[in-house]
Design an enzyme around this catalytic site. Sequence first.
Site, PDB file in Angstrom:
ATOM      1  N   GLY A  73       2.232  -1.007   3.977  1.00  0.00           N
ATOM      2  CA  GLY A  73       1.546  -1.841   4.952  1.00  0.00           C
ATOM      3  C   GLY A  73       0.105  -2.120   4.583  1.00  0.00           C
ATOM      4  CB  THR A  74      -2.551  -0.028   3.040  1.00  0.00           C
ATOM      5  OG1 THR A  74      -2.630   0.921   4.116  1.00  0.00           O
ATOM      6  CG2 THR A  74      -3.937  -0.239   2.453  1.00  0.00           C
ATOM      7  CG  ASN A 154      -2.766   3.599  14.094  1.00  0.00           C
ATOM      8  OD1 ASN A 154      -3.253   2.503  14.371  1.00  0.00           O
ATOM      9  ND2 ASN A 154      -3.480   4.580  13.565  1.00  0.00           N
ATOM     10  CB  ALA A 203       9.756   1.550   4.006  1.00  0.00           C
ATOM     11  CB  THR A 242       8.610  -3.657 -12.600  1.00  0.00           C
ATOM     12  OG1 THR A 242       8.432  -4.303 -13.857  1.00  0.00           O
ATOM     13  CG2 THR A 242      10.060  -3.251 -12.431  1.00  0.00           C
ATOM     14  CB  CYS A 330      -4.005   6.516   7.424  1.00  0.00           C
ATOM     15  SG  CYS A 330      -2.290   6.132   7.824  1.00  0.00           S
TER      16      CYS A 330
END
Length: 390
Positions: A73-74, A154, A203, A242, A330
């Site tokens: 998300g960051t 959050n 995720a 990738t 975080c």
Amino acid sequence: MAMVQRTYLDHNATSPLRPGVAEVVLRVLQLPGNASSIHTEGRAARSEMETARASIARLVGSKAKNLVFTSGGTEAANLVLTPTFRRLGQPGPVRLLIGATEHPCILNGHRFPAEQVGIIPVDGRGIIDLAWLKAHLEKAGDERVLVSVQLANNETGVIQPIAEIARLVHEHGGLVHTDAVQAAGRVPVDIVALGVDALTLSAHKLGGPKGAGALVLASDQYEIGDKLVRGGGQEKNYRAGTENVAGIAGFGAAAELALEGLEQEAERLKSLRDEAEAHVLRVAPDALVVGAGAERLPNTLAFAIPGLKAETALIAFDLAGIALSSGSACSSGKVKRSHVLDAMGVEPALAEGVLRVSLGWSTTKECVIRFAEACEKVVGPLYKRKASAA
């Protein structure tokens, strides 16, 4: 010495892998192909990615083609919060407005010069001041603005009126991004109903693996001029490198599981959250429930007990087998006063003691009972001391 039974109540920091997700990740890790290769092995890896892309898009009411994978998300927020994010054929924004209670990835992760950034105040419940925003947009006139406001906070779980914010901003020709990291998989999220131009996801907040996230655009009529990660042409040139195919596959599997019975799970978690809240107020009648007057995520309870410091309480709960948080996890494990609580006007002495209980798919009634028992042990002595001193 007997082992203390552990109870994990910190899903807003990270939610444990949902059943079956680890198996998907392990299976895909063993695929030999690069998703950019055209041979059979490469196409197999690509197929896993596209299956996941479709699953995550369904979770937020989007089209798969408008979803860009990132490392989390960051990174997704850093990618989109730039003056070069724009609708095709239109100039980009020259000013960024962000909510006062945003996650650090928004407050510190944008790419606008400091003098072009404004902070939107919130009220005592943590809700965006719409009158302030409206007045600021009117004052800006033809100046294009990008507004970023979290869908759900959050630390407190407070849910913002994003659809109303988006309507207001679009009336003035601006763009809207919402950080949906905490909301997705916990409440229904639909990018069309919200009316935003972009939203970001992670995720591991919904039971997927760490290290996978996504930027979701409302349509294919946007572009970002200054890419954050440059190199090859992956992710339609939005994000080079990738791809983390195994992490992405796990993200997709977690999204599918989160979408199944979403409303029923929200009701279950709200019932457990309310029960936990009732226990706190029973042992500490003068406790502050942060954001109690606002709509909140069904899984989140933030509270402060006068005279109880967060750092002391976290250690005591941990020794009792309960994993809680003092807010966002975080910030490298630091326990410090929250900017969210400061913006809401919570008095400093209380703000330093706010604890967060966040529930998830693995939370049971027994978990809440163990939390209640720990509350008695941690908080009870404080009130006995208060009573004896009175």
